[in-house]
Scaffold this motif. Structure first.
Motif, PDB file in Angstrom:
ATOM      1  N   PHE A 198      61.631  43.928  33.235  1.00 15.79           N
ATOM      2  CA  PHE A 198      60.815  43.909  32.021  1.00 15.79           C
ATOM      3  C   PHE A 198      59.407  43.408  32.315  1.00 15.79           C
ATOM      4  N   ARG A 200      55.591  43.098  32.996  1.00 21.37           N
ATOM      5  CA  ARG A 200      54.388  43.809  32.576  1.00 21.37           C
ATOM      6  C   ARG A 200      53.179  43.094  33.162  1.00 21.37           C
ATOM      7  N   ALA A 201      52.402  43.802  33.922  1.00 19.76           N
ATOM      8  CA  ALA A 201      51.262  43.203  34.620  1.00 19.76           C
ATOM      9  C   ALA A 201      50.225  42.635  33.662  1.00 19.76           C
ATOM     10  N   ASP A 202      50.109  43.235  32.450  1.00 19.89           N
ATOM     11  CA  ASP A 202      49.084  42.741  31.525  1.00 19.89           C
ATOM     12  C   ASP A 202      49.468  41.402  30.900  1.00 19.89           C
ATOM     13  N   ASN A 203      50.691  40.928  31.129  1.00 20.39           N
ATOM     14  CA  ASN A 203      51.088  39.600  30.654  1.00 20.39           C
ATOM     15  C   ASN A 203      50.599  38.476  31.562  1.00 20.39           C
ATOM     16  N   GLY A 273      55.500  37.413  34.015  1.00 18.13           N
ATOM     17  CA  GLY A 273      55.386  38.841  33.729  1.00 18.13           C
ATOM     18  C   GLY A 273      56.047  39.293  32.448  1.00 18.13           C
ATOM     19  N   THR A 274      56.835  38.444  31.808  1.00 16.28           N
ATOM     20  CA  THR A 274      57.521  38.836  30.573  1.00 16.28           C
ATOM     21  C   THR A 274      56.948  38.172  29.323  1.00 16.28           C
TER      22      THR A 274
END
Length: 467
Positions: A198, A200-203, A273-274
């Motif tokens: 799950f 996500r790099a933008d987190n 990342g989550t």
């Protein structure tokens, strides 16, 4: 009968012989006292390392940015180096007391006392910090953040329940440690492995937050993260309660540290990342937030909160034992008050009660003083007080190696042990700088109080000798 105190033939005869004296059969005569084997010793290390720290620290270092992941990697290498050094020292001096035993054997009473005093402060201040972290996850299940009274009651309960388990005897300490270590792995593995699906790099947020230089940000975040690695020395501190300590203490130390480090790195990366960076900075239960983000709803976060509480109680159980073992060893040498040197059911009851009492007072003070960042403040103080015995113990290993007291091994092994000890010393010194001026200031005040205690105990010994 297992060897629990005879000094290695390569070690100097004194000054540490007195701590090796044991009442014949004292541990075997009591059914509540039991020696730890390799599995329990390993879980003691892992249980103390993987305690409350990992469940709150991702939020604590989030303001520094993802550069803190680099700090985690550097810290892991340093922790493994310390683990290897403690393993070698425990092989040389397999007695209860850990850093205190090694430092006193190398540098004498005063240095040994400073190591014991500083490590003792680390244990009970760590208990206060763990209780604060536990309350953050309890709040997920029973919202109590609006009441200072119930927050304090919850924190004190988290401290006193493990203390009661310790007072029941080492048999129950080992049982609680095995159960709590086993239960905590399910949610940690869920976040460590499941979170990667799950991710996500933008987190992740910015690479470097705040105005520090990159090196300053790494050092500052590493100083906070060190709290999550405290416990590396757990097996060596309780070496007198470990079966075949020369063999098992080193193995348990390295194995427990390596497994904990791997899980730490995966968990921290998954949480980053989550959970959105803006939310993570202000989170009081980042692992619960991570599971909620992964599966939606709040059921997953509640389950993780329960597991986190179990984990923290297990860590408090182990740290409470350590808070009594170091003053016990020092008391047997006349460097701590004699009351700390008495055991019941394999556990020094005075050490347990005094440590939990001081941790309780510190917890109440920090909540009633209304200061923000209670957890981070306590963590940084323990970072400094922990590095003092680490510095002295690694210096003791350098002394043993360079003074010709090394075990008879090949020159290559001798050179490797020397480089490893120097690296562990440099790593510990770097952490002192990363703790910051405020933490070092408060830590030094704690140490100076210890100097007065040492003067009092030394004067009593001198009067007794004259009489």
């Amino acid at each position: 009968m297992p060897d629990t105190g005879t000094a290695p033939r390569t070690a100097p005869a004194a000054p540490d012989d007195r701590i090796q004296l044991r009442t014949p059969g004292q541990d075997h005569a009591d059914r509540h006292a039991r020696r730890f084997g390799l599995p329990v010793a390993t879980t003691l290390v892992m249980g103390n390392i993987i305690g409350g720290g990992i469940f709150l620290l991702p939020a604590s270092v989030a303001p520094y940015g993802t550069i803190s992941l680099i700090a985690f990697g550097v810290l892991t290498l340093g922790a493994v180096a310390l683990a290897l050094v403690f393993g070698r020292l425990a092989h040389r001096h397999p007695q209860t007391g850990g850093p205190y035993v090694y430092v006193r054997a190398a540098f004498g009473d005063f240095a040994g006392f400073l190591a014991a005093w500083s490590y003792w402060i680390t244990t009970w201040v760590s208990n206060a910090a763990l209780a604060v972290a536990a309350v953050g996850y309890l709040d997920v299940l029973l919202p109590i953040h609006g009441s200072t009274f119930w927050t304090i009651v919850a924190a004190l309960t988290c401290q006193w329940l493990p203390a009661l388990a310790n007072l029941a005897g080492t048999r129950y300490v080992g049982a609680v440690q095995l159960v709590s270590t086993a239960l905590k792995f399910a949610p940690l593995l869920l976040v460590a492995v499941g979170g990667l699906f799950f991710f996500r790099a933008d987190n992740l947020g910015p690479f470097q937050g705040g105005g520090d230089s990159p090196l300053g940000a790494v050092s500052a975040s590493a100083a906070i993260l060190l709290f999550s690695y405290l416990g590396v020395e757990s097996a060596s501190v309780s070496a007198g309660e470990v079966r075949d300590p020369r063999r098992n203490v080193g193995r348990a130390t390295v194995l427990g540290t390596a497994l904990a480090a791997l899980l730490y790195l995966l968990c921290t990366l998954s949480v980053f990342g989550t959970v959105a960076h803006g939310d993570l900075v202000h989170s009081s239960a980042p692992f619960s937030d991570a599971v909620n983000a992964m599966f939606g709803g709040t059921w997953g976060g509640s389950a993780v909160a329960i597991a986190a509480l179990v984990s923290m109680v297990g860590a408090l159980n182990g740290w409470t034992l350590l808070s009594a073992q170091t003053p016990y060893a020092a008391a047997k040498d006349g460097l701590f008050p004699a009351v700390f040197g008495k055991k019941r059911r394999g556990v020094p009851p005075a050490g347990v009660l005094v440590a939990v009492g001081l941790a309780s007072l510190l917890t109440v003070y920090n909540y009633t003083a209304g200061s923000g960042g209670v957890f981070e403040m306590l963590v940084l103080v323990t970072t400094f007080t922990a590095t003092v015995p680490y510095l002295l113990a690694t210096a003791a290993q350098v002394y043993f190696l360079l003074s010709g007291q090394a075990d008879r091994v090949r020159p290559g092994r001798l050179a490797r042990d020397t480089v490893l000890a120097l690296a562990a010393f440099g790593f510990s010194l770097w952490l002192v700088g990363g703790a910051g001026y405020a933490a070092v200031y408060q830590g030094v005040l704690f140490l100076f109080v210890g100097v007065l205690v040492y003067a009092w105990m030394a004067a009593r010994r001198r009067r007794s000798a004259q009489d």
